[in-house]
Design an enzyme around this catalytic site. Structure first.
Site, PDB file in Angstrom:
ATOM      1  N   THR A 197       0.813  -1.213   0.000  1.00 58.07           N
ATOM      2  CA  THR A 197       0.000   0.000   0.000  1.00 58.07           C
ATOM      3  C   THR A 197       0.848   1.266   0.000  1.00 58.07           C
ATOM      4  N   GLY A 228       2.579  -2.693   8.415  1.00 57.52           N
ATOM      5  CA  GLY A 228       2.627  -3.310   9.753  1.00 57.52           C
ATOM      6  C   GLY A 228       4.028  -3.793  10.082  1.00 57.52           C
ATOM      7  N   GLU A 233      -5.992  -6.024   3.984  1.00 61.95           N
ATOM      8  CA  GLU A 233      -5.979  -7.264   3.198  1.00 61.95           C
ATOM      9  C   GLU A 233      -7.068  -7.230   2.138  1.00 61.95           C
TER      10      GLU A 233
HETATM   11  C1  LIG Z   1      -6.379 -11.427  11.534  1.00 59.58           C
HETATM   12  C2  LIG Z   1      -6.341 -12.241  12.719  1.00 59.58           C
HETATM   13  C3  LIG Z   1      -5.959 -13.649  12.536  1.00 59.58           C
HETATM   14  C4  LIG Z   1      -5.197 -13.957  11.353  1.00 59.58           C
HETATM   15  C5  LIG Z   1      -3.885 -13.339  11.374  1.00 59.58           C
HETATM   16  C6  LIG Z   1      -3.164 -13.521  10.119  1.00 59.58           C
HETATM   17  C7  LIG Z   1      -3.765 -12.681   9.060  1.00 59.58           C
HETATM   18  C8  LIG Z   1      -2.916 -12.642   7.922  1.00 59.58           C
HETATM   19  C9  LIG Z   1      -2.374 -11.321   7.578  1.00 59.58           C
HETATM   20  C10 LIG Z   1      -3.039 -10.169   8.201  1.00 59.58           C
HETATM   21  C11 LIG Z   1      -2.343  -8.907   7.763  1.00 59.58           C
HETATM   22  C12 LIG Z   1      -3.005  -7.715   8.155  1.00 59.58           C
HETATM   23  C13 LIG Z   1      -2.165  -6.531   7.779  1.00 59.58           C
HETATM   24  C14 LIG Z   1      -2.654  -5.920   6.487  1.00 59.58           C
HETATM   25  C15 LIG Z   1      -1.978  -6.095   5.340  1.00 59.58           C
HETATM   26  C16 LIG Z   1      -2.478  -5.515   4.098  1.00 59.58           C
HETATM   27  O1  LIG Z   1      -3.482  -4.848   4.045  1.00 59.58           O
HETATM   28  S1  LIG Z   1      -1.538  -5.901   2.725  1.00 59.58           S
HETATM   29  C17 LIG Z   1      -2.244  -4.968   1.427  1.00 59.58           C
HETATM   30  C18 LIG Z   1      -3.577  -5.514   1.037  1.00 59.58           C
HETATM   31  N1  LIG Z   1      -3.993  -4.894  -0.171  1.00 59.58           N
HETATM   32  C19 LIG Z   1      -4.903  -5.453  -0.979  1.00 59.58           C
HETATM   33  O2  LIG Z   1      -5.486  -6.466  -0.699  1.00 59.58           O
HETATM   34  C20 LIG Z   1      -5.139  -4.729  -2.272  1.00 59.58           C
HETATM   35  C21 LIG Z   1      -6.556  -4.927  -2.768  1.00 59.58           C
HETATM   36  N2  LIG Z   1      -6.564  -4.770  -4.207  1.00 59.58           N
HETATM   37  C22 LIG Z   1      -6.361  -5.856  -5.026  1.00 59.58           C
HETATM   38  O3  LIG Z   1      -6.256  -6.990  -4.602  1.00 59.58           O
HETATM   39  C23 LIG Z   1      -6.280  -5.606  -6.499  1.00 59.58           C
HETATM   40  O4  LIG Z   1      -5.899  -4.290  -6.782  1.00 59.58           O
HETATM   41  C24 LIG Z   1      -7.590  -5.900  -7.208  1.00 59.58           C
HETATM   42  C25 LIG Z   1      -8.668  -4.939  -6.727  1.00 59.58           C
HETATM   43  C26 LIG Z   1      -8.053  -7.300  -6.932  1.00 59.58           C
HETATM   44  C27 LIG Z   1      -7.237  -5.793  -8.683  1.00 59.58           C
HETATM   45  O5  LIG Z   1      -8.104  -4.986  -9.352  1.00 59.58           O
HETATM   46  P1  LIG Z   1      -7.818  -4.663 -10.911  1.00 59.58           P
HETATM   47  O6  LIG Z   1      -6.626  -3.798 -11.047  1.00 59.58           O
HETATM   48  O7  LIG Z   1      -9.098  -4.259 -11.524  1.00 59.58           O
HETATM   49  O8  LIG Z   1      -7.369  -6.049 -11.519  1.00 59.58           O
HETATM   50  P2  LIG Z   1      -8.288  -7.237 -12.067  1.00 59.58           P
HETATM   51  O9  LIG Z   1      -8.365  -7.091 -13.555  1.00 59.58           O
HETATM   52  O10 LIG Z   1      -9.559  -7.375 -11.317  1.00 59.58           O
HETATM   53  O11 LIG Z   1      -7.360  -8.465 -11.677  1.00 59.58           O
HETATM   54  C28 LIG Z   1      -6.532  -9.069 -12.670  1.00 59.58           C
HETATM   55  C29 LIG Z   1      -6.684 -10.540 -12.526  1.00 59.58           C
HETATM   56  O12 LIG Z   1      -6.081 -10.940 -11.296  1.00 59.58           O
HETATM   57  C30 LIG Z   1      -6.987 -11.744 -10.563  1.00 59.58           C
HETATM   58  N3  LIG Z   1      -6.683 -11.556  -9.143  1.00 59.58           N
HETATM   59  C31 LIG Z   1      -6.789 -10.409  -8.443  1.00 59.58           C
HETATM   60  N4  LIG Z   1      -6.387 -10.615  -7.167  1.00 59.58           N
HETATM   61  C32 LIG Z   1      -6.015 -11.914  -7.078  1.00 59.58           C
HETATM   62  C33 LIG Z   1      -5.524 -12.737  -5.996  1.00 59.58           C
HETATM   63  N5  LIG Z   1      -5.326 -12.225  -4.777  1.00 59.58           N
HETATM   64  N6  LIG Z   1      -5.256 -14.035  -6.249  1.00 59.58           N
HETATM   65  C34 LIG Z   1      -5.463 -14.535  -7.489  1.00 59.58           C
HETATM   66  N7  LIG Z   1      -5.946 -13.827  -8.568  1.00 59.58           N
HETATM   67  C35 LIG Z   1      -6.209 -12.525  -8.342  1.00 59.58           C
HETATM   68  C36 LIG Z   1      -8.341 -11.238 -10.948  1.00 59.58           C
HETATM   69  O13 LIG Z   1      -9.339 -12.223 -10.662  1.00 59.58           O
HETATM   70  C37 LIG Z   1      -8.143 -10.988 -12.421  1.00 59.58           C
HETATM   71  O14 LIG Z   1      -8.224 -12.230 -13.088  1.00 59.58           O
HETATM   72  P3  LIG Z   1      -9.070 -12.299 -14.446  1.00 59.58           P
HETATM   73  O15 LIG Z   1     -10.416 -11.672 -14.144  1.00 59.58           O
HETATM   74  O16 LIG Z   1      -9.146 -13.752 -14.753  1.00 59.58           O
HETATM   75  O17 LIG Z   1      -8.288 -11.481 -15.435  1.00 59.58           O
HETATM   76  C1  LIG Z   2      -4.292  -1.048  10.523  1.00 58.22           C
HETATM   77  C2  LIG Z   2      -3.894  -1.244   9.087  1.00 58.22           C
HETATM   78  C3  LIG Z   2      -2.856  -2.115   8.769  1.00 58.22           C
HETATM   79  C4  LIG Z   2      -2.446  -2.270   7.449  1.00 58.22           C
HETATM   80  N1  LIG Z   2      -1.346  -3.053   7.169  1.00 58.22           N
HETATM   81  C5  LIG Z   2      -0.856  -3.060   5.899  1.00 58.22           C
HETATM   82  C6  LIG Z   2       0.370  -3.739   5.606  1.00 58.22           C
HETATM   83  O1  LIG Z   2       1.008  -4.307   6.489  1.00 58.22           O
HETATM   84  N2  LIG Z   2       0.836  -3.698   4.331  1.00 58.22           N
HETATM   85  C7  LIG Z   2       0.153  -3.070   3.319  1.00 58.22           C
HETATM   86  O2  LIG Z   2       0.615  -3.084   2.176  1.00 58.22           O
HETATM   87  N3  LIG Z   2      -1.026  -2.427   3.568  1.00 58.22           N
HETATM   88  C8  LIG Z   2      -1.518  -2.398   4.826  1.00 58.22           C
HETATM   89  N4  LIG Z   2      -2.685  -1.732   5.098  1.00 58.22           N
HETATM   90  C9  LIG Z   2      -3.332  -0.962   4.016  1.00 58.22           C
HETATM   91  C10 LIG Z   2      -4.623  -1.606   3.548  1.00 58.22           C
HETATM   92  O3  LIG Z   2      -4.333  -2.725   2.783  1.00 58.22           O
HETATM   93  C11 LIG Z   2      -5.401  -0.557   2.731  1.00 58.22           C
HETATM   94  O4  LIG Z   2      -5.878   0.403   3.644  1.00 58.22           O
HETATM   95  C12 LIG Z   2      -6.554  -1.187   1.980  1.00 58.22           C
HETATM   96  O5  LIG Z   2      -6.063  -1.945   0.912  1.00 58.22           O
HETATM   97  C13 LIG Z   2      -7.533  -0.123   1.433  1.00 58.22           C
HETATM   98  O6  LIG Z   2      -6.842   0.842   0.678  1.00 58.22           O
HETATM   99  P1  LIG Z   2      -7.027   2.392   1.042  1.00 58.22           P
HETATM  100  O7  LIG Z   2      -6.876   2.549   2.498  1.00 58.22           O
HETATM  101  O8  LIG Z   2      -6.163   3.177   0.130  1.00 58.22           O
HETATM  102  O9  LIG Z   2      -8.558   2.692   0.703  1.00 58.22           O
HETATM  103  P2  LIG Z   2      -9.098   3.080  -0.768  1.00 58.22           P
HETATM  104  O10 LIG Z   2      -8.709   2.070  -1.772  1.00 58.22           O
HETATM  105  O11 LIG Z   2      -8.752   4.491  -1.013  1.00 58.22           O
HETATM  106  O12 LIG Z   2     -10.677   2.922  -0.505  1.00 58.22           O
HETATM  107  C14 LIG Z   2     -11.370   3.985   0.153  1.00 58.22           C
HETATM  108  C15 LIG Z   2     -12.841   3.761  -0.049  1.00 58.22           C
HETATM  109  O13 LIG Z   2     -13.116   3.747  -1.444  1.00 58.22           O
HETATM  110  C16 LIG Z   2     -13.900   2.623  -1.794  1.00 58.22           C
HETATM  111  N5  LIG Z   2     -13.540   2.156  -3.130  1.00 58.22           N
HETATM  112  C17 LIG Z   2     -12.281   1.876  -3.582  1.00 58.22           C
HETATM  113  N6  LIG Z   2     -12.336   1.459  -4.864  1.00 58.22           N
HETATM  114  C18 LIG Z   2     -13.665   1.456  -5.228  1.00 58.22           C
HETATM  115  C19 LIG Z   2     -14.376   1.105  -6.423  1.00 58.22           C
HETATM  116  N7  LIG Z   2     -13.730   0.665  -7.526  1.00 58.22           N
HETATM  117  N8  LIG Z   2     -15.723   1.221  -6.403  1.00 58.22           N
HETATM  118  C20 LIG Z   2     -16.359   1.653  -5.296  1.00 58.22           C
HETATM  119  N9  LIG Z   2     -15.756   2.015  -4.145  1.00 58.22           N
HETATM  120  C21 LIG Z   2     -14.425   1.902  -4.122  1.00 58.22           C
HETATM  121  C22 LIG Z   2     -13.539   1.576  -0.756  1.00 58.22           C
HETATM  122  O14 LIG Z   2     -14.624   0.658  -0.576  1.00 58.22           O
HETATM  123  C23 LIG Z   2     -13.320   2.419   0.493  1.00 58.22           C
HETATM  124  O15 LIG Z   2     -14.538   2.606   1.157  1.00 58.22           O
HETATM  125  C24 LIG Z   2      -3.131  -1.579   6.415  1.00 58.22           C
HETATM  126  C25 LIG Z   2      -4.197  -0.731   6.721  1.00 58.22           C
HETATM  127  C26 LIG Z   2      -4.577  -0.558   8.056  1.00 58.22           C
HETATM  128  C27 LIG Z   2      -5.698   0.399   8.363  1.00 58.22           C
END
Ligand SMILES: CCCCCCCCCCCCC/C=C/C(=O)SCCNC(=O)CCNC(=O)[C@H](O)C(C)(C)COP(=O)(O)OP(=O)(O)OC[C@H]1O[C@@H](n2cnc3c(N)ncnc32)[C@H](O)[C@@H]1OP(=O)(O)O
Ligand SMILES: Cc1cc2nc3c(=O)[nH]c(=O)nc-3n(C[C@H](O)[C@H](O)[C@H](O)COP(=O)(O)OP(=O)(O)OC[C@H]3O[C@@H](n4cnc5c(N)ncnc54)[C@H](O)[C@@H]3O)c2cc1C
Length: 554
Positions: free
Chosen positions: A192, A231, A471
């Protein structure tokens, strides 16, 4: 009301809270001893259950029960887990009233304690279904104690470790996995950015290749490109997986992942790295979320996680996957395991909240039904039953669904990647939304007592709220689910083939007919419930027929 034992299991640590809910030896405001006022004994002491609670626990916890119990004991024995003995039982609960800094340090102390007790042995160095199920079971137990502790372990083992396992190759496994399992290094996951979270393809960090030096150069070109929310980054992490656009000879090859060191083993920030703190949060303050800038950081060519694509020493971009979408998908796959654990952890949180609220409703009395008669138990009110019992039933159902998802995951094949992505995205969103709604209902169902921090429901709302966002934001993940269902539907229709995946199979049959004489017994039957779901799913076809001009299907 009999309680299924996994709620008792989950509520083991809430028992002290229930005493506080109804009586608190340390709380003068509750009348404890006199007969005229409240008196309370835990329902499992007074109630007889009309089913074997141990059997129920087996069905709900599903796997590695003995490992779970072993880890519960280890936690109860650890001073860093704040154990308090009451009535021959040990109760543990983090102190959420500590400062952010104190909570962060307690998380690291708890990790050190668990490491010394061998809890993480095999988490990365052992392979196979058994090893993965044991890891998932341990994570269930740990997150039951504290979400921050689980998340820190999740980031280190599932995100950093998972990225190396699934996006790296042998050279990365040999170099990084053992040190990760022993915490000789502390990993984090930099996907992110301040400017882009959900839209991973839009991230702005850029990595170029220096042919002469045989090195990659990672750069943060602008403020919105700073890595944000990472994180572990603010205080502790020594290494990170950096997600960045890869630019070879002026051509952007899309998002790739690289390994970078951000601190040395003494905790000093590495050259060409800047780090800042994200600050205090509304929950999860046991996790040190940070911000990272890369100022033309140089890393060896070998640090590209190259299971999907590579750059040869002479600067050629090579990839076996020609489709950029599928290449991009491969880089997102490490997120799937996290989404699975988040989904199952959310259901445990719902159970803890329901255990507290339902036990409270088995003792709290409000208003008499007859003049001078005894006041009525909360759970005897139909309105109170309707507030809590459907949520309990749904928590049972989501528990079974979560176990189903775990089994698909541990038995995954390359062909199940798409199903895993779609099901884990759907379940992560649905389960975490369910949890937040359940905790709010439970908080209200306990009245003022629900508002006391020591009764934990309020804290859990703060600690688990983030699960709807990190996530993968729930709304965005549900768009992924819709997109996959639509693609599956359109593909089958165009080829005039039956549906064969993603739960659409039953749409190959006729739309079930809902009987006209709907008696209550029909409505309550599982056959009707299944049929009703199928009828709802068939509305999917109606939506498609309206959208077909856009979808180019007849
Ligand atoms: C919790 C308590 C207990 C458990 C503890 C352990 C927990 C484990 C870890 C916990 C960690 C917490 C800390 C937080 C960490 C984070 O937040 S890390 C960052 C997380 N960020 C995201 O998840 C980003 C979200 N966005 C996306 O995933 C992508 O941008 C998207 C929205 C999915 C992609 O959108 P777009 O650009 O429109 O691409 P598409 O055309 O839709 O996708 C292309 C093709 O890829 C396929 N695909 C997408 N994601 C995946 C995937 N994860 N795995 C497999 N395939 C994937 C998608 O289906 C498309 O395929 P086709 O449609 O066939 O082309
Ligand atoms: C406590 C915490 C821990 C985290 N840890 C990690 C980490 O370790 N590593 C890491 O990489 N990231 C981490 N993240 C980041 C996290 O993965 C992002 O916050 C998450 O992916 C959402 O992205 P954003 O915050 O930019 O929200 P945005 O993507 O800006 O979304 C904001 C709002 O817009 C809406 N929105 C977005 N796209 C669309 C759409 N196409 N149509 C309609 N609505 C839409 C969403 O639903 C949401 O309500 C963490 C976040 C938090 C809060």
């Amino acid at each position: 009301m009999a309680q299924e034992s996994s709620i008792n299991r989950a509520s083991r640590r809430t028992r002290i809270l229930n005493n506080h809910l109804v009586q608190s030896p340390s709380d003068p405001t509750s009348c404890v001893q006199s007969n005229s006022c409240l008196s309370y004994t835990p329902p499992e002491v007074t109630e007889s259950f009309d089913f074997e609670t141990k059997e129920m626990r087996k069905i709900l916890d599903f796997h590695n029960l003995e490992d779970r119990d072993w880890l519960f004991r280890v936690i109860e024995q650890g001073k860093v887990f704040n154990g308090k003995e009451r009535g021959g039982r040990m109760f543990v609960i983090p102190d959420y009233n500590q400062t952010m800094e104190q909570q962060r340090e307690m998380t690291m102390k708890r990790i050190e304690y668990l490491l010394e007790r061998g809890v993480f042995d095999g988490w990365l160095m052992k392979e196979g279904v058994e090893a993965e199920l044991k890891k998932l079971a341990f994570l269930d137990v740990i997150q039951n104690f504290d979400h921050s502790l689980a998340v820190m372990l999740g980031v280190h083992f599932f995100l950093w470790g998972g990225a190396i396992q699934f996006m790296g190759t042998k050279r990365h496994h040999d170099k990084w996995l053992r040190d990760t399992e022993t915490f000789a290094l502390k990993g984090c996951f930099s996907m992110t950015e301040l400017g882009h979270g959900s839209n991973v393809r839009g991230i702005e960090t850029v990595t170029t290749y220096d042919l002469k030096a045989g090195e990659f150069v990672i750069n943060t070109p602008c403020e919105s490109a700073q890595k944000y929310w990472i994180g572990g980054a603010a205080n502790h992490a020594t290494h990170t997986v950096v997600f960045s656009q890869l630019n070879i000879d002026g051509v952007n090859q899309g998002v790739h992942a690289f390994i970078a060191q951000i601190r040395d083993e003494d905790g000093n920030i590495s050259p060409n790295i800047r780090i800042a703190d994200c600050g205090h949060k509304i929950g999860l303050n046991g996790v040190d979320n940070g911000r990272i800038w890369f100022d033309n950081l140089r890393i060896p060519r070998e640090n590209l996680l190259n299971s999907v694509a590579d750059v040869s020493p002479d600067g050629q971009y090579l990839s076996a996957i020609k489709d950029p979408d599928q290449r991009f998908a491969a880089f997102l796959s490490p997120l799937t395991s996290g989404r699975i654990t988040i989904a199952t952890s959310a259901v445990f949180s719902s159970k803890v909240g329901l255990a507290t609220a339902i036990r409270y409703s088995l003792s709290r009395r409000v208003f008499s039904a007859t003049p001078n008669g005894p006041e009525v138990l909360l759970l005897d009110y139909p309105s109170h039953q309707r507030r809590l019992l459907p949520l309990l039933a749904k928590s049972y159902a989501l528990t079974f669904a979560g176990n189903y998802l775990k089994m698909i995951y541990v038995n995954r094949t390359p062909g199940s990647a798409k199903t895993l992505h779609v099901v884990s995205s759907a379940f992560k969103a649905i389960f975490t939304w369910h949890n937040m709604r359940t905790l709010q209902e439970c908080r209200e169902a306990c009245g003022g007592q629900g508002f006391k921090t020591e009764n934990k429901i309020g804290h859990m709302k703060g600690e688990f709220d983030v699960q709807s966002t990190f996530e993968g934001d729930n709304t965005v993940l549900m768009q992924q689910v819709c997109k996959a269902l639509l693609s599956e539907y359109v593909a089958a229709k165009k080829k005039n083939k039956p549906f064969k995946g993603l739960g659409l199979e039953h749409m190959n049959g006729p739309v079930p007919v809902i009987p006209s004489n709907l008696t209550s017994s029909i409505l309550r039957s599982s056959q009707f419930q299944v049929m009703y779901c199928q009828v709802c799913n068939h509305t999917f076809s109606q939506y498609i027929s309206k959208a077909s001009p856009i979808l180019c299907i007849r």
